[in-house]
Scaffold this motif. Structure first.
Motif, short mmCIF file in Angstrom:
data_model
loop_
_atom_site.label_atom_id
_atom_site.label_comp_id
_atom_site.label_asym_id
_atom_site.label_seq_id
_atom_site.Cartn_x
_atom_site.Cartn_y
_atom_site.Cartn_z
N UNK A 1 -11.96 39.91 38.81
CA UNK A 1 -12.71 40.83 37.93
C UNK A 1 -14.13 41.04 38.43
N UNK A 2 -14.70 40.01 39.04
CA UNK A 2 -16.04 40.15 39.62
C UNK A 2 -16.04 41.15 40.76
N UNK A 3 -14.95 41.17 41.54
CA UNK A 3 -14.84 42.17 42.61
C UNK A 3 -14.75 43.57 42.03
N UNK A 4 -14.00 43.70 40.94
CA UNK A 4 -13.88 45.02 40.31
C UNK A 4 -15.22 45.48 39.73
N UNK A 5 -15.99 44.54 39.20
CA UNK A 5 -17.28 44.89 38.61
C UNK A 5 -18.31 45.24 39.66
#
Length: 361
Positions: free
Chosen positions: A355-359
């Motif tokens: 999710x951090x990569x998506x953010x």
């Protein structure tokens, strides 16, 4: 008359345009599997698929380790499925330090997965340990196919730098323990050491370290591992370097001109350490097939564990520095260390890293 009517009906049907019947939806959750050019694979899709695909790259698998059939799912698969992601993973066509093969295997699987899954909204690559290097190399070479990636506990070093680090471990052990019982006089980087069973090599290293605890502590400090983890680290480094040499066609790195620091009396160490020459063919292999440049233009999240005996702090800082020097945009996002040991992540931590990569888009 009946036959004539049937004939007219058949003729009329043949003149009508073909209308395809709607495809029967595949039930979810489901798992499919198969083999692509010698690499077994599996694709898992959850009940409530979010339209996103995670290509999961596994870590180092020693040559000769039995492979169960059917291919089991990675431990983190269940958590990713529960979060709504479809997960595709390859066993790779070869074992060992198979980074170059794995990149090709994962790309073939990605293409196949997209043929099975319709309307994939976003595709990510996520790797553990050696698979972390696979993930980063894939993002560098095939960025057009991915929205971003995650390297967890990754060996995120260019192949030549990794091999040099492994060689340093072995020649340092040879210097401090030159007459270790049960180990070859030619040293841990020799062909004689490569021929030893892994357990025999481990036991010889462990016995030598135990016999001289003060010297073992000095070596552990320089290699950035605990004394308890030192036998395993040294024997692992030997196994990977020998396997890499076999794959590359000879010793991939040399230390003829290396000046070592941090081993106590550095003058004595450099004068007495065993020297090795690189085989040019093998050196070209690690410089080409296993290259990492830092040139990445997709969101990349990197995370490690605390007290990792395999990917120690000096290794962890390499790729962020490469990316900084290369002007990578966006810069890799390094999350705080969590857990203890090597690749010790909970399901929720894996999902949060993704999710951090998506953010970071």
């Amino acid at each position: 008359m009946l036959r004539a009517f049937q004939g007219l009906a058949l003729a009329a049907a043949l003149l009508l345009p073909h209308v395809a019947l709607p495809a029967v939806p595949r039930p979810t959750p489901y798992t499919t599997s198969g083999e692509l050019q010698g690499a077994r694979w599996r694709l898992d899709v959850p009940v409530s698929w979010n339209g996103e695909l995670v290509m999961l790259a596994h870590g180092y698998e020693p040559v000769g380790v039995p492979r169960p059939s059917p291919m089991p799912a990675n431990d983190s698969t269940a958590g990713l499925l529960a979060a709504g992601y479809a997960v595709a993973q390859s066993a790779y066509a070869s074992q060992g330090w198979a980074v170059a093969d794995a990149i090709d295997d994962m790309e073939r699987l990605r293409v196949h997965a997209l043929s099975e899954l319709k309307d994939v909204r976003r595709t990510w690559i996520l790797g553990f340990s050696m698979g972390g290097a696979v993930a980063i190399a894939t993002l560098e070479r095939l960025p057009q196919h991915y929205n971003g990636g995650v390297s967890l506990c990754g060996a995120n070093l260019p192949g030549e730098q990794l091999a040099n680090d492994l060689l340093t471990t072995l020649v340092a052990f040879d210097y401090f323990f030159p007459a270790a019982e049960g180990l070859p006089q030619q040293g841990l980087a020799s062909a004689e050491a490569a021929a030893l069973p892994q357990m025999t090599l481990y036991q010889g290293v462990a016995a030598a370290l135990q016999a001289q605890p003060a010297v073992a502590a000095q070596l552990a400090t320089r290699l950035q591992v605990s004394t308890d983890a030192l036998p395993g680290t040294i024997s692992l480094h030997a196994m990977i370097l020998h396997e890499l040499a076999t794959r590359a066609g000879g010793m991939p790195v040399g230390n003829l001109a290396t000046v070592y620091r941090g081993f106590g009396d550095d003058d004595a160490f450099n004068a007495g350490v065993r020297r090795h020459a690189a085989v040019p063919l093998a050196q070209r292999y690690v410089r080409g097939k296993l290259a990492l440049t830092g040139v990445v233009n997709r969101p990349l999240v990197i995370q490690f564990n605390n007290d990792d005996p395999s990917i120690v702090p000096r290794m962890q800082s390499v790729y962020p520095q490469l990316a900084e020097h290369a002007g990578a945009t966006p810069s890799p996002h390094v999350l705080p260390r969590v857990g203890e040991g090597h690749c010790s992540f909970t399901d929720s931590q894996v999902v949060e890293a993704l999710k951090a990569a998506a953010a970071a888009r």
